[in-house]
Write a protein that holds these residues in place. Structure first.
Motif, PDB file in Angstrom:
ATOM      1  N   ASN A 194      -3.207  -4.436   7.772  1.00 44.60           N
ATOM      2  CA  ASN A 194      -1.796  -4.425   7.985  1.00 44.60           C
ATOM      3  C   ASN A 194      -1.416  -3.444   9.045  1.00 44.60           C
ATOM      4  OD1 ASN A 194      -0.592  -5.197   5.454  1.00 44.60           O
ATOM      5  ND2 ASN A 194      -1.769  -3.974   4.422  1.00 44.60           N
ATOM      6  N   ILE A 195      -2.098  -2.366   9.759  1.00 44.93           N
ATOM      7  CA  ILE A 195      -1.533  -1.707  10.585  1.00 44.93           C
ATOM      8  C   ILE A 195      -2.086  -2.323  11.990  1.00 44.93           C
ATOM      9  CG2 ILE A 195      -3.025   0.135  10.961  1.00 44.93           C
ATOM     10  CD1 ILE A 195       0.727   0.632  10.769  1.00 44.93           C
ATOM     11  N   ASP A 213     -12.776  -7.328  13.443  1.00 46.94           N
ATOM     12  CA  ASP A 213     -12.537  -6.576  11.979  1.00 46.94           C
ATOM     13  C   ASP A 213     -13.676  -7.028  11.114  1.00 46.94           C
ATOM     14  OD1 ASP A 213      -9.737  -6.126  10.073  1.00 46.94           O
ATOM     15  OD2 ASP A 213     -11.313  -6.732   8.972  1.00 46.94           O
ATOM     16  N   ALA A 214     -14.063  -6.275  10.068  1.00 47.90           N
ATOM     17  CA  ALA A 214     -15.180  -6.406   9.078  1.00 47.90           C
ATOM     18  C   ALA A 214     -14.897  -7.826   8.409  1.00 47.90           C
ATOM     19  CB  ALA A 214     -15.099  -5.476   8.170  1.00 47.90           C
ATOM     20  N   LEU A 225      -9.909 -12.876   9.069  1.00 49.39           N
ATOM     21  CA  LEU A 225      -8.534 -11.997   9.480  1.00 49.39           C
ATOM     22  C   LEU A 225      -8.373 -11.680  11.227  1.00 49.39           C
ATOM     23  CD1 LEU A 225      -6.566 -11.152   7.875  1.00 49.39           C
ATOM     24  CD2 LEU A 225      -7.633  -8.779   7.590  1.00 49.39           C
ATOM     25  N   VAL A 269      -8.384   1.282  11.068  1.00 46.95           N
ATOM     26  CA  VAL A 269      -9.421   0.704   9.809  1.00 46.95           C
ATOM     27  C   VAL A 269      -9.355   2.116   8.788  1.00 46.95           C
ATOM     28  CG1 VAL A 269     -10.790  -0.541  11.199  1.00 46.95           C
ATOM     29  CG2 VAL A 269     -11.329   1.826  11.016  1.00 46.95           C
ATOM     30  N   PRO A 270      -9.721   1.872   7.590  1.00 49.10           N
ATOM     31  CA  PRO A 270      -9.695   2.791   6.647  1.00 49.10           C
ATOM     32  C   PRO A 270     -10.341   4.337   7.270  1.00 49.10           C
ATOM     33  CG  PRO A 270     -10.515   1.030   5.494  1.00 49.10           C
ATOM     34  CD  PRO A 270     -10.612   0.719   6.920  1.00 49.10           C
ATOM     35  N   ASN A 271      -9.686   5.474   6.720  1.00 46.54           N
ATOM     36  CA  ASN A 271      -9.878   6.944   7.217  1.00 46.54           C
ATOM     37  C   ASN A 271     -11.203   7.082   7.616  1.00 46.54           C
ATOM     38  OD1 ASN A 271      -7.137   6.496   6.845  1.00 46.54           O
ATOM     39  ND2 ASN A 271      -7.004   7.899   5.028  1.00 46.54           N
ATOM     40  N   PHE A 282     -13.619   5.845   8.977  1.00 46.00           N
ATOM     41  CA  PHE A 282     -14.313   5.025  10.215  1.00 46.00           C
ATOM     42  C   PHE A 282     -13.685   5.733  11.430  1.00 46.00           C
ATOM     43  CE2 PHE A 282     -15.071   1.774   6.940  1.00 46.00           C
ATOM     44  CZ  PHE A 282     -16.354   1.915   6.567  1.00 46.00           C
ATOM     45  N   HIS A 283     -12.497   6.442  11.093  1.00 43.48           N
ATOM     46  CA  HIS A 283     -11.626   6.983  12.278  1.00 43.48           C
ATOM     47  C   HIS A 283     -12.523   7.873  13.095  1.00 43.48           C
ATOM     48  CE1 HIS A 283      -7.311   6.565  10.374  1.00 43.48           C
ATOM     49  NE2 HIS A 283      -8.167   5.318  10.211  1.00 43.48           N
ATOM     50  N   GLU A 304      -5.276   5.345  14.402  1.00 46.82           N
ATOM     51  CA  GLU A 304      -4.265   5.752  13.318  1.00 46.82           C
ATOM     52  C   GLU A 304      -4.300   6.997  12.558  1.00 46.82           C
ATOM     53  OE1 GLU A 304      -1.841   4.914  11.805  1.00 46.82           O
ATOM     54  OE2 GLU A 304      -1.290   3.145  13.152  1.00 46.82           O
ATOM     55  N   LYS A 305      -3.026   7.266  11.852  1.00 46.74           N
ATOM     56  CA  LYS A 305      -3.230   8.757  11.077  1.00 46.74           C
ATOM     57  C   LYS A 305      -3.909   8.356  10.038  1.00 46.74           C
ATOM     58  CE  LYS A 305      -0.830   6.780   8.132  1.00 46.74           C
ATOM     59  NZ  LYS A 305      -1.141   6.937   6.795  1.00 46.74           N
ATOM     60  N   GLN A 333       4.385   7.358  14.413  1.00 51.00           N
ATOM     61  CA  GLN A 333       5.433   6.825  14.900  1.00 51.00           C
ATOM     62  C   GLN A 333       6.723   7.537  14.521  1.00 51.00           C
ATOM     63  OE1 GLN A 333       3.697   5.461  12.500  1.00 51.00           O
ATOM     64  NE2 GLN A 333       4.966   5.016  10.728  1.00 51.00           N
ATOM     65  N   TRP A 348      -9.850   1.044  -0.682  1.00 44.88           N
ATOM     66  CA  TRP A 348     -10.472   2.345   0.109  1.00 44.88           C
ATOM     67  C   TRP A 348      -8.957   3.257  -0.101  1.00 44.88           C
ATOM     68  CZ3 TRP A 348      -7.250   4.368   3.842  1.00 44.88           C
ATOM     69  CH2 TRP A 348      -6.605   3.674   4.436  1.00 44.88           C
ATOM     70  N   ARG A 381       7.945   2.006  16.921  1.00 46.60           N
ATOM     71  CA  ARG A 381       6.736   1.714  17.260  1.00 46.60           C
ATOM     72  C   ARG A 381       6.396   1.303  18.540  1.00 46.60           C
ATOM     73  NH1 ARG A 381       3.583   1.880  12.377  1.00 46.60           N
ATOM     74  NH2 ARG A 381       4.693   1.797  10.587  1.00 46.60           N
TER      75      ARG A 381
HETATM   76  N1  NAD Z   1       1.029   4.737  11.129  1.00 46.22           N
HETATM   77  C1  NAD Z   1       1.468   4.152   9.797  1.00 46.22           C
HETATM   78  O1  NAD Z   1       2.492   3.907   9.664  1.00 46.22           O
HETATM   79  C2  NAD Z   1       0.377   3.421   9.126  1.00 46.22           C
HETATM   80  C3  NAD Z   1       0.986   2.395   7.984  1.00 46.22           C
HETATM   81  C4  NAD Z   1      -0.375   1.831   7.407  1.00 46.22           C
HETATM   82  C5  NAD Z   1      -1.578   2.126   7.415  1.00 46.22           C
HETATM   83  N2  NAD Z   1      -1.938   3.236   8.398  1.00 46.22           N
HETATM   84  C6  NAD Z   1      -3.454   3.895   8.895  1.00 46.22           C
HETATM   85  O2  NAD Z   1      -4.031   2.756   9.119  1.00 46.22           O
HETATM   86  C7  NAD Z   1      -5.624   2.660   8.741  1.00 46.22           C
HETATM   87  C8  NAD Z   1      -5.504   1.229   8.278  1.00 46.22           C
HETATM   88  O3  NAD Z   1      -4.495   0.875   6.934  1.00 46.22           O
HETATM   89  P1  NAD Z   1      -4.189  -0.511   6.878  1.00 46.22           P
HETATM   90  O4  NAD Z   1      -3.003  -0.488   5.686  1.00 46.22           O
HETATM   91  O5  NAD Z   1      -4.046  -1.156   7.923  1.00 46.22           O
HETATM   92  O6  NAD Z   1      -5.390  -0.916   5.601  1.00 46.22           O
HETATM   93  P2  NAD Z   1      -5.923  -2.408   5.467  1.00 46.22           P
HETATM   94  O7  NAD Z   1      -6.797  -2.398   4.273  1.00 46.22           O
HETATM   95  O8  NAD Z   1      -4.726  -3.412   5.561  1.00 46.22           O
HETATM   96  O9  NAD Z   1      -6.711  -2.938   6.843  1.00 46.22           O
HETATM   97  C9  NAD Z   1      -7.881  -2.276   7.100  1.00 46.22           C
HETATM   98  C10 NAD Z   1      -8.905  -3.266   7.931  1.00 46.22           C
HETATM   99  O10 NAD Z   1      -9.993  -2.522   8.410  1.00 46.22           O
HETATM  100  C11 NAD Z   1     -10.947  -3.750   8.218  1.00 46.22           C
HETATM  101  N3  NAD Z   1     -12.082  -2.875   8.126  1.00 46.22           N
HETATM  102  C12 NAD Z   1     -12.554  -1.925   7.360  1.00 46.22           C
HETATM  103  N4  NAD Z   1     -13.793  -1.326   7.645  1.00 46.22           N
HETATM  104  C13 NAD Z   1     -13.900  -1.628   8.819  1.00 46.22           C
HETATM  105  C14 NAD Z   1     -15.109  -1.412   9.886  1.00 46.22           C
HETATM  106  N5  NAD Z   1     -15.900  -0.555   9.711  1.00 46.22           N
HETATM  107  N6  NAD Z   1     -15.016  -2.282  11.097  1.00 46.22           N
HETATM  108  C15 NAD Z   1     -13.918  -2.951  11.276  1.00 46.22           C
HETATM  109  N7  NAD Z   1     -13.037  -3.267  10.524  1.00 46.22           N
HETATM  110  C16 NAD Z   1     -13.023  -2.651   9.256  1.00 46.22           C
HETATM  111  C17 NAD Z   1     -10.872  -4.022   6.881  1.00 46.22           C
HETATM  112  O11 NAD Z   1     -11.400  -5.425   6.830  1.00 46.22           O
HETATM  113  C18 NAD Z   1      -9.251  -4.353   7.046  1.00 46.22           C
HETATM  114  O12 NAD Z   1      -8.707  -5.698   7.371  1.00 46.22           O
HETATM  115  C19 NAD Z   1      -5.496   3.465   7.749  1.00 46.22           C
HETATM  116  O13 NAD Z   1      -6.021   4.873   8.295  1.00 46.22           O
HETATM  117  C20 NAD Z   1      -4.058   3.938   7.448  1.00 46.22           C
HETATM  118  O14 NAD Z   1      -3.839   5.450   6.997  1.00 46.22           O
HETATM  119  C21 NAD Z   1      -0.974   3.782   9.161  1.00 46.22           C
END
Ligand code: NAD
Length: 360
Positions: free
Chosen positions: A16-17, A39-40, A44, A77-79, A81-82, A99-100, A128, A169, A308
Motif C-alpha cells: 500500500n504505502i 518486495d517479498a 507485486l 514494509v512491516p514495522n 523490518f524497519h 515509514e512510521k 506526512q 502483520w 505527500r
Molecule cells: N505514512 C502513512 O500514512 C502510512 C500508511 C500506511 C502504512 N504505513 C506504514 O508503511 C509500512 C507498510 O504498510 P503497508 O500498509 O504498505 O503494508 P502492506 O502490507 O500493504 O505492504 C507491505 C509490503 O511489504 C512486503 N514485505 C514484507 N516483508 C518484507 C521484507 N522483509 N522485504 C521486502 N518486502 C517485504 C509485503 O510483501 C508487502 O507487499 C508500515 O510500517 C506502516 O506502518 C504508513
C-alpha cells in the motif's frame, strides 16, 4: 542534485504505502529517478516496475541496498523490518526515507539513531501530517508567537470500525509492535509534539484495551483479513504524557470503539494567548478579544498539491542541500520511547519515567 545528478532511488516494499511513495516520487522526475524496487511478493514488485517504468526488480532488499547506482532507499514494509533494513541501508552509505513508526520498539529505534550518528546520510521518518496544509498554517502561527506558551494539548484519532488487515502483520505484536497506538497514534503523537515545539517528554501514564479485535469485531476496509491469523494487539489506547517544561499532552486513539466519532484525526493546542485546532483538512485558530471569543477558520486550499508530495520533495531537498529533515531520527526515537512507555504503563498500572540513556 547528488553530485549534479538526479537522486537515484530504490524502493523496498511495493504494498500500500510503497505504491504511494512510487507514485509521489515519480511526479518529481526533475529531481529523482526510481532505479529499482523490491518486495517479498515479487509479483507485486514486478507489477509496480511495469506500471512506473522502473528498470530493475531485485529479489531481496539486501541486493537493492548494495547497488552502486542507488543513492537513497525508501522503506515501506512491516514495522519489524524497519530497523534492520534502515541500519543496513545507512551502513551501505544510502540516504533513507523510512515509514512510521521509525522502529517496532524504542530499542529498535535506538539502533537506527546509533547507525545514523556515525553517518552523514539523510535519515527521515515519513510523517506526512506535518506537511498537511492546515497543520503547516497552524505551525506558522505558532512560530509567530500567536499562541503564546502552549501548556497543554489533546491529540487523537478515533476510528469507529477500522481494524486494518485482521490477522495479518498489522494485528500481530511480533510484526507490528502494537495496534492503533503504533499505527495511527504515532502520527498524532508526532504532530502534537512538533506543534508544541518539541518539549522533552519525561513521564507517561497510559492504558490500552483489546475489546473488539479478539472477537473479530470492529473490522475496517484497509488490508485483506486473514481469519486464520493472529490478533494480539490493542484496539484502543489512552495516555497522558508530561513534559520537562510542565506542559502535557493527552493522546487517545482507537481502531474500533462504540463512540459518536467522525473518524477525523485531531490535535487541539491550548496556549496562553490563543489556541489552535487541527482536524484533518480543516482547523481553527482561537483567541479572545474585546471580551469575546474569536475563531478563525482555516482550511486546505482547493488547489493544494498535497502533503505527500511536499514530504517527498523535502526528502530530496535535504539530500541535495545537505540539510537535516524536520522528521529526524531523534523525533522518531522520541515517539518510540513514548509508545513503549504507554504499553509498559498499561501493563504495570504505574506511571513510567522515560529513560533517555542512549547507551542501553
Ligand atoms: N505514512 C502513512 O500514512 C502510512 C500508511 C500506511 C502504512 N504505513 C506504514 O508503511 C509500512 C507498510 O504498510 P503497508 O500498509 O504498505 O503494508 P502492506 O502490507 O500493504 O505492504 C507491505 C509490503 O511489504 C512486503 N514485505 C514484507 N516483508 C518484507 C521484507 N522483509 N522485504 C521486502 N518486502 C517485504 C509485503 O510483501 C508487502 O507487499 C508500515 O510500517 C506502516 O506502518 C504508513
Amino acid at each position: 542534485m547528488v553530485n549534479g545528478n538526479k537522486v537515484k532511488i530504490g524502493v523496498i516494499g511495493a504494498g500500500n504505502i510503497g505504491g504511494v511513495h512510487i507514485e509521489q516520487f515519480s511526479k518529481l522526475s526533475d529531481q529523482c529517478e526510481i532505479i529499482a524496487v523490491t518486495d517479498a511478493n515479487q509479483l507485486l514488485a514486478k507489477e509496480k516496475a511495469a506500471q512506473y517504468s522502473i528498470p530493475n526488480v531485485t529479489s531481496t532488499p539486501e541486493q537493492l541496498i548494495q547497488r552502486d547506482d542507488i543513492d537513497a532507499v525508501i522503506i515501506g514494509v512491516p514495522n519489524q523490518f524497519h530497523a534492520p533494513l534502515a541500519i543496513a541501508a545507512i551502513e551501505a552509505g544510502k540516504h533513507v526515507l523510512l515509514e512510521k513508526p521509525m522502529g517496532i520498539s524504542g530499542e529498535a529505534a535506538r539502533g537506527i539513531v546509533k547507525a545514523s550518528e556515525s553517518s552523514d546520510r539523510v535519515v527521515m521518518v515519513a510523517h506526512q501530517m506535518r506537511w498537511e496544509s492546515v497543520s503547516m498554517q497552524i505551525k506558522e502561527q505558532i512560530d509567530r508567537g500567536e499562541l503564546g506558551k502552549i501548556y497543554t494539548a489533546k491529540a487523537g484519532w478515533f476510528r469507529r470500525k477500522g481494524i486494518p488487515g485482521w490477522g495479518t502483520w498489522f494485528t500481530r505484536m511480533d510484526q507490528s509492535g502494537g495496534g492503533p497506538l503504533i499505527d495511527i497514534g504515532v502520527h498524532m503523537l508526532d504532530l502534537a509534539l512538533y506543534l508544541m515545539g518539541n518539549p522533552k517528554p519525561v513521564s507517561v501514564f497510559g492504558a490500552t484495551y483489546a475489546e473488539f479485535g479478539p472477537n473479530k469485531k470492529g473490522i475496517g476496509t484497509w488490508g485483506k483479513p486473514d481469519w486464520n491469523g493472529i490478533y494480539d494487539v490493542e484496539d484502543l489506547a489512552t495516555a497522558l504524557i508530561k513534559m520537562e517544561d510542565g506542559s502535557s499532552l493527552s493522546l487517545e486513539v482507537s481502531w474500533a470503539i462504540h463512540m459518536d466519532t467522525d473518524n477525523t484525526p485531531f490535535v487541539h493546542l491550548m496556549g496562553t494567548e490563543g489556541g489552535a485546532s487541527y482536524k484533518g483538512a480543516t482547523g481553527k485558530l482561537l483567541t479572545e478579544k474585546f471580551d469575546r471569543p474569536i475563531d478563525t477558520v482555516i482550511s486546505k486550499p482547493e488547489n493544494d498539491e498535497g502533503e505527500r508530495i511536499r514530504l517527498s520533495r523535502h526528502f530530496l531537498t535535504c539530500i541535495q542541500e545537505d540539510k537535516q529533515p524536520i522528521t529526524s531520527v531523534l523525533s522518531g526515537y522520541t515517539n518510540n520511547l513514548i509508545l513503549d512507555a504507554i504499553y509498559e504503563s498499561s501493563r504495570t498500572g504505574h506511571e513510567v519515567i522515560l529513560n533517555w540513556d542512549m547507551s542501553k
